[in-house]
Design an enzyme around this catalytic site. Sequence first.
Site, PDB file in Angstrom:
ATOM      1  N   HIS A  92     -32.385  42.140  10.649  1.00  0.00           N
ATOM      2  CA  HIS A  92     -32.482  42.474  11.954  1.00  0.00           C
ATOM      3  C   HIS A  92     -32.388  41.361  12.994  1.00  0.00           C
ATOM      4  O   HIS A  92     -31.716  41.412  14.050  1.00  0.00           O
ATOM      5  CB  HIS A  92     -33.544  43.521  12.277  1.00  0.00           C
ATOM      6  CG  HIS A  92     -34.179  43.651  13.775  1.00  0.00           C
ATOM      7  ND1 HIS A  92     -33.482  44.558  14.499  1.00  0.00           N
ATOM      8  CD2 HIS A  92     -35.116  43.223  14.247  1.00  0.00           C
ATOM      9  CE1 HIS A  92     -33.887  44.472  15.811  1.00  0.00           C
ATOM     10  NE2 HIS A  92     -34.882  43.648  15.740  1.00  0.00           N
ATOM     11  N   ASP A 121      -7.174  31.375  33.008  1.00  0.00           N
ATOM     12  CA  ASP A 121      -7.710  31.734  31.665  1.00  0.00           C
ATOM     13  C   ASP A 121      -8.850  30.742  31.214  1.00  0.00           C
ATOM     14  O   ASP A 121      -9.234  29.757  32.013  1.00  0.00           O
ATOM     15  CB  ASP A 121      -6.507  31.686  30.718  1.00  0.00           C
ATOM     16  CG  ASP A 121      -6.554  32.302  29.398  1.00  0.00           C
ATOM     17  OD1 ASP A 121      -7.898  32.302  28.735  1.00  0.00           O
ATOM     18  OD2 ASP A 121      -6.013  33.180  29.050  1.00  0.00           O
ATOM     19  N   TRP A 157     -36.233  35.713  10.062  1.00  0.00           N
ATOM     20  CA  TRP A 157     -35.136  35.147  10.867  1.00  0.00           C
ATOM     21  C   TRP A 157     -35.347  33.662  11.029  1.00  0.00           C
ATOM     22  O   TRP A 157     -34.532  32.704  11.258  1.00  0.00           O
ATOM     23  CB  TRP A 157     -35.038  35.478  12.069  1.00  0.00           C
ATOM     24  CG  TRP A 157     -35.468  35.227  13.216  1.00  0.00           C
ATOM     25  CD1 TRP A 157     -36.633  35.842  13.698  1.00  0.00           C
ATOM     26  CD2 TRP A 157     -35.056  34.288  14.136  1.00  0.00           C
ATOM     27  NE1 TRP A 157     -37.231  35.053  15.118  1.00  0.00           N
ATOM     28  CE2 TRP A 157     -36.082  34.376  15.163  1.00  0.00           C
ATOM     29  CE3 TRP A 157     -34.048  33.577  14.589  1.00  0.00           C
ATOM     30  CZ2 TRP A 157     -36.051  33.415  16.393  1.00  0.00           C
ATOM     31  CZ3 TRP A 157     -33.788  32.562  15.737  1.00  0.00           C
ATOM     32  CH2 TRP A 157     -34.861  32.618  16.625  1.00  0.00           C
ATOM     33  N   SER A 185     -18.754  28.642  15.795  1.00  0.00           N
ATOM     34  CA  SER A 185     -18.251  29.545  16.584  1.00  0.00           C
ATOM     35  C   SER A 185     -18.882  29.226  18.114  1.00  0.00           C
ATOM     36  O   SER A 185     -18.162  29.343  18.993  1.00  0.00           O
ATOM     37  CB  SER A 185     -18.149  31.162  16.101  1.00  0.00           C
ATOM     38  OG  SER A 185     -18.080  31.635  17.063  1.00  0.00           O
ATOM     39  N   SER A 186     -20.252  29.325  17.985  1.00  0.00           N
ATOM     40  CA  SER A 186     -21.054  28.890  19.214  1.00  0.00           C
ATOM     41  C   SER A 186     -20.630  27.718  19.810  1.00  0.00           C
ATOM     42  O   SER A 186     -20.492  27.623  21.092  1.00  0.00           O
ATOM     43  CB  SER A 186     -22.380  28.994  18.960  1.00  0.00           C
ATOM     44  OG  SER A 186     -22.829  30.451  18.606  1.00  0.00           O
ATOM     45  N   HIS A 269     -36.113  26.635  20.064  1.00  0.00           N
ATOM     46  CA  HIS A 269     -36.664  26.898  21.272  1.00  0.00           C
ATOM     47  C   HIS A 269     -35.532  26.891  22.392  1.00  0.00           C
ATOM     48  O   HIS A 269     -35.372  27.745  23.116  1.00  0.00           O
ATOM     49  CB  HIS A 269     -37.849  25.932  21.852  1.00  0.00           C
ATOM     50  CG  HIS A 269     -38.453  26.776  22.914  1.00  0.00           C
ATOM     51  ND1 HIS A 269     -39.370  27.961  22.688  1.00  0.00           N
ATOM     52  CD2 HIS A 269     -38.448  26.717  24.283  1.00  0.00           C
ATOM     53  CE1 HIS A 269     -39.818  28.421  23.926  1.00  0.00           C
ATOM     54  NE2 HIS A 269     -39.288  27.641  24.917  1.00  0.00           N
ATOM     55  N   GLU A 271     -32.649  27.722  21.987  1.00  0.00           N
ATOM     56  CA  GLU A 271     -31.848  28.902  21.475  1.00  0.00           C
ATOM     57  C   GLU A 271     -32.590  30.074  22.522  1.00  0.00           C
ATOM     58  O   GLU A 271     -31.664  30.858  22.675  1.00  0.00           O
ATOM     59  CB  GLU A 271     -32.118  29.125  19.881  1.00  0.00           C
ATOM     60  CG  GLU A 271     -31.857  30.321  19.481  1.00  0.00           C
ATOM     61  CD  GLU A 271     -29.952  30.845  19.682  1.00  0.00           C
ATOM     62  OE1 GLU A 271     -29.561  29.934  19.740  1.00  0.00           O
ATOM     63  OE2 GLU A 271     -29.928  31.877  19.533  1.00  0.00           O
ATOM     64  N   TYR A 273     -33.828  29.851  25.124  1.00  0.00           N
ATOM     65  CA  TYR A 273     -33.080  29.931  26.576  1.00  0.00           C
ATOM     66  C   TYR A 273     -31.652  30.113  26.648  1.00  0.00           C
ATOM     67  O   TYR A 273     -31.188  30.601  27.920  1.00  0.00           O
ATOM     68  CB  TYR A 273     -33.692  28.442  27.254  1.00  0.00           C
ATOM     69  CG  TYR A 273     -34.990  28.467  27.369  1.00  0.00           C
ATOM     70  CD1 TYR A 273     -35.729  29.326  28.452  1.00  0.00           C
ATOM     71  CD2 TYR A 273     -36.186  27.945  26.451  1.00  0.00           C
ATOM     72  CE1 TYR A 273     -37.022  29.306  28.703  1.00  0.00           C
ATOM     73  CE2 TYR A 273     -37.301  27.813  26.610  1.00  0.00           C
ATOM     74  CZ  TYR A 273     -37.773  28.762  27.815  1.00  0.00           C
ATOM     75  OH  TYR A 273     -39.486  28.853  28.025  1.00  0.00           O
ATOM     76  N   SER A 284     -29.092  37.295  38.964  1.00  0.00           N
ATOM     77  CA  SER A 284     -28.817  36.915  40.182  1.00  0.00           C
ATOM     78  C   SER A 284     -27.655  37.170  41.023  1.00  0.00           C
ATOM     79  O   SER A 284     -27.448  36.863  42.038  1.00  0.00           O
ATOM     80  CB  SER A 284     -29.018  35.152  39.999  1.00  0.00           C
ATOM     81  OG  SER A 284     -30.110  34.798  39.433  1.00  0.00           O
ATOM     82  N   HIS A 318     -44.702  24.562  20.161  1.00  0.00           N
ATOM     83  CA  HIS A 318     -45.779  25.464  20.491  1.00  0.00           C
ATOM     84  C   HIS A 318     -45.587  26.756  19.665  1.00  0.00           C
ATOM     85  O   HIS A 318     -46.491  27.683  19.655  1.00  0.00           O
ATOM     86  CB  HIS A 318     -45.821  25.872  22.117  1.00  0.00           C
ATOM     87  CG  HIS A 318     -44.498  26.569  22.382  1.00  0.00           C
ATOM     88  ND1 HIS A 318     -43.951  26.578  23.719  1.00  0.00           N
ATOM     89  CD2 HIS A 318     -43.782  27.533  21.928  1.00  0.00           C
ATOM     90  CE1 HIS A 318     -42.718  27.142  23.865  1.00  0.00           C
ATOM     91  NE2 HIS A 318     -42.732  27.856  22.602  1.00  0.00           N
ATOM     92  N   HIS A 319     -44.247  26.738  18.867  1.00  0.00           N
ATOM     93  CA  HIS A 319     -44.401  27.824  17.658  1.00  0.00           C
ATOM     94  C   HIS A 319     -45.104  27.507  16.584  1.00  0.00           C
ATOM     95  O   HIS A 319     -44.941  28.083  15.718  1.00  0.00           O
ATOM     96  CB  HIS A 319     -42.895  27.890  17.391  1.00  0.00           C
ATOM     97  CG  HIS A 319     -42.120  28.401  18.435  1.00  0.00           C
ATOM     98  ND1 HIS A 319     -41.923  29.801  18.846  1.00  0.00           N
ATOM     99  CD2 HIS A 319     -41.354  27.640  19.375  1.00  0.00           C
ATOM    100  CE1 HIS A 319     -40.863  29.781  19.916  1.00  0.00           C
ATOM    101  NE2 HIS A 319     -40.585  28.520  20.366  1.00  0.00           N
ATOM    102  N   THR A 344     -39.670  29.172  35.923  1.00  0.00           N
ATOM    103  CA  THR A 344     -39.581  30.634  35.471  1.00  0.00           C
ATOM    104  C   THR A 344     -39.998  31.632  36.499  1.00  0.00           C
ATOM    105  O   THR A 344     -39.490  32.529  37.009  1.00  0.00           O
ATOM    106  CB  THR A 344     -40.231  30.854  34.141  1.00  0.00           C
ATOM    107  OG1 THR A 344     -39.801  29.914  33.082  1.00  0.00           O
ATOM    108  CG2 THR A 344     -39.628  32.391  33.526  1.00  0.00           C
ATOM    109  N   LYS A 347     -37.922  31.573  39.673  1.00  0.00           N
ATOM    110  CA  LYS A 347     -36.852  32.497  39.816  1.00  0.00           C
ATOM    111  C   LYS A 347     -37.248  33.985  39.921  1.00  0.00           C
ATOM    112  O   LYS A 347     -36.598  34.551  40.804  1.00  0.00           O
ATOM    113  CB  LYS A 347     -36.335  32.593  38.154  1.00  0.00           C
ATOM    114  CG  LYS A 347     -35.642  31.242  38.013  1.00  0.00           C
ATOM    115  CD  LYS A 347     -34.576  31.544  36.716  1.00  0.00           C
ATOM    116  CE  LYS A 347     -33.616  30.317  36.707  1.00  0.00           C
ATOM    117  NZ  LYS A 347     -32.553  30.586  37.502  1.00  0.00           N
ATOM    118  N   ARG A 466     -47.528  40.060  11.800  1.00  0.00           N
ATOM    119  CA  ARG A 466     -46.112  40.445  11.968  1.00  0.00           C
ATOM    120  C   ARG A 466     -45.584  40.464  10.554  1.00  0.00           C
ATOM    121  O   ARG A 466     -46.194  39.882   9.500  1.00  0.00           O
ATOM    122  CB  ARG A 466     -45.376  39.758  12.664  1.00  0.00           C
ATOM    123  CG  ARG A 466     -45.367  38.054  12.496  1.00  0.00           C
ATOM    124  CD  ARG A 466     -44.706  37.258  13.506  1.00  0.00           C
ATOM    125  NE  ARG A 466     -43.275  37.450  13.651  1.00  0.00           N
ATOM    126  CZ  ARG A 466     -42.517  36.550  14.080  1.00  0.00           C
ATOM    127  NH1 ARG A 466     -43.121  35.333  14.592  1.00  0.00           N
ATOM    128  NH2 ARG A 466     -41.092  36.853  14.236  1.00  0.00           N
TER     129      ARG A 466
END
Lengths: 546, 57, 372
Positions: A92, A121, A157, A185-186, A269, A271, A273, A284, A318-319, A344, A347, A466
């Site tokens: 998932h 294009d 994950w 790909s990314s 991290h 990622e 963002y 926006s 921080h993870h 943040t 915004k 979790r």
Amino acid sequence: MAPNLPPKAPLEHSQSVAGSPAAHEEEHHYRSGPLRWLLTTNHKEIGTLYLIFSLSMFLIGGVMALVVRLELFQPGLQMVQPEFFNQMTTMHGLIMVFGAVMPAFVGLANWMVPLQIGAPDMALPRLNNFSFWLLPIAFTLLLATLLMPGGGPNFGWTFYAPLSTTYAPPSTTFFIFALHMAGISSILGAINIIATILNLRAPGMRLMDMTLFVWTWLITAFLLIAVMPVLAGVITMMLLDINFGTSFFNAAGGGDPVLFQHLFWFFGHPEVYIMILPAFGIVSVIVPTFARKRLFGYASMVYATASIAILSFLVWAHHMFAVGLPLVAELFFMYTTMLIAVPTGVKVFNWITTLFRGSITFETPMLFALAFIVLFTIGGFSGLMLAIAPADFQYHDTYFVVAHFHYVLVPGAVFSIMAAVYYWLPKWTGHYPDERIGRWHFWLSVIGVNLLFFPMHFAGLAGMPRRIPDYALQFADFNMASSIGGFLFGFSQLLFVWVIVKCVRGGAKAPAKAWEGASDLEWTLPSPAPLHTFETPPDLRGFKFH
Amino acid sequence: MWEVVKSVLSAFFGVQREQRRRRDFEQGKPGTFIVVGIVLAMLMVIVVMAIAIMAAG
Amino acid sequence: MRKMLVLAALMASVTGLSRAARAAGWNMPVGVTEVSRDVYGLHMVIFWICVIIGVIVFGIMFYSLFRYRRSKGAQAAHFHEHTTVEVFWTAIPLLILVAMAIPATATLKDMYDASEAELDVMVTGHQWRWHYHYMGEDITFFSNLDTPREQIDGTAEKGENYLLEVDQPLVLPVGRKVRLLMTSSDVIHSWWVPDLAVKKDAVPGFVNEAWTRIDEPGIYRGQCAELCGKDHAFMPVVVQAMEQEAFDTWLAERKQEAAAAASGVDREWKLEELVERGEKVYGSICASCHQADGQGTPPTFPALAGNQAMMDDLDWHIDVVVNGVSGSAMAAFSGTLNPVDLAAVITYERNAWGNETGDVVQPAEIQALIDP
């Protein structure tokens, strides 16, 4: 909105090109049938492919989430065994992150970046085709691991070593290969987007004239290029540990399992963002349109995006507050993480000030954008709480964290994608999406998503870890509420599919400028946008931007 | 140079006056801003690290 | 004055609310240590900061949405930047965060200061149980989930402490600083007891440090917090805190039991004795992977029933159980089981589920292997 209309010349020009015999001749080069889609190099068709792929992955990943919620409806093991449960949570996460959210943003970029900067294009059309077709292959392979002996990935994950190396099922090598392909790909997609934005802007469009969506994607693309190779590196080290007897992460061989987490989160991290900056861009663009007022603090929005991007490289640990870092490291990462709340916050303040003294209407895209602002901010609040390292010892690895990142990713990133789809469907199909079904979809989603994720805060604070298939009795009520919310949210997405299908097939005809308050370049093109647009770049000198 | 540093610092803070922004974008070279930006970002890391080391003292 | 009263009433009802939420198990527990109370305090302060910011921000937002509806004839204004306002709303959060960082730093430093501990306990994570070693006291034991399988499968009524009960809790004295040294024998686990505000990862190859000083006797429950494989949900942590005297008594009893359990290494054991003891060891240690019926869950955990390679090669079998298999999920058990248990479980595996080798492994042989 009259002052925001472009000079007449480029508008007529692009229309005449689209309708000219030359363009028709061009279209005859296209094959018909499936080969056309396989070989297309047109940014709109590839954008559509990305979006359809992402929607199907969203539904597949969603079904997996429903399996998880079904098992967690009540304490005890009812539906699935822990082995399969772990595969479901892992898949998932992987599918939603790499298969649904990221490709959806790339698809939107493919469609809208050229239209918003006046480019014919993407800069590298063949590369564009290649980077899309890597994805279905990668995810077919990833899904196929579920059928292999020992099952698919079952280590979350975040695939922490050594659970994902020494103790992993044999299919892990396929998982690594699939992730490598998705990563390539990314990277290719990001290169393409940067090349397009930096080289193909229409004459007269400076960087600070670009829409926020283009800006956020430019910065996101740099993030992707910076961190995807780190992910590739770390999974290659896993591959070597599994198949070639190295000991990068195997303590018995002198390796270091914590090194894995540093590398993973140095990718992970930014990622996070990568999955939210384009969402900021979308909101926006949508909020000013339906508030009929210029975006407040355009420049500070750009600066805040850049600040967030830079800071995202400085907060990864921080993870890992509970992993046993030295005190100085804990303090450093706590301070930097708290700092990231500032841009943040800027915004959110800017969006709200844009609404202030506007002239607001509530079409479906606006509803999703407004829900984004509120619910993403709630996710931001729990993020701020998680930044406080001593308190994080209590929150870490509990459902509080699950609630936090689902708030920023589902009513955050996913709602922004839905807002974008409702907003640009008239441009893509030439028809307005059905407003009534759209509203049903919106309200059911908002109720479902909050019923699904809000109780998770309480479950986490009460002590529920979790990634567990079965839990103690005091968590039962929260989980039952979450599961009901999950099914409500899950099934209301069928309405989303219905709206899209209906809109593609027909509906109220949309004019070139489908939304009254819209002012960006794409709305100067006819709806639906013809296959080829801006073949001669519009002259935007004197165009009044945002 | 000091003007560039000031502009980059206000970009870090996220707020800049419109005239100054206009001046930077019309007269400044992107290269100087990028270099100063990188240097100041590193400086920021060092400052935060110094604060952390002092706090851990 | 009336405003003050309203404010006071609001504060009172809000604190009452948070107390009620805690009692109902909706909030973080205050816990029973000084650190856990500090952490709870930080949690509530940052929570209320978020609530206040949220009320202001969402208040302005919903006011704007309501007040400036186009359907009510609102005309859009034209402003789109304001340097003073922007400086203001960037600086305020920055100041709030600095104010928040100061107490957080102090608590964190306190949590990291494990010096001058009066008792050291080595906590080792295993798939899927905790192992405790009272350093210097020579007491070691496993702490296994004690919830019957029937409750998990739903064929029996679930007990009050469903999934949060163990056969042998970690017993600690109150009022003394206890240092917990965390490590793991296989994957990463995380030892967590919410009431102590201690959560620390147990990482193979590392020894992490945490400490606690419990104020009140009682039983405190938690569980493994880091995904560690299929039975991650089934390895709870239970801490029983008791007064110093009771703790000393418990310590003495445990020492006697341990001595009794390890005795008999030198005597000759009969097949039936070993099989009987081995079945118990197998049930609590091996069955979580290799299954009670010895069928395992291939390919990760091989079947033992009918495993010809194992039955043919006794020395290899002993080596695998005693020293583990490097690069696989099979851990070495020489450090965690005594020679009698090792001999018993190997003998059991060679004589159960139709594995009729008749082999008898004597504890003395194992003893000689481990400690030549």
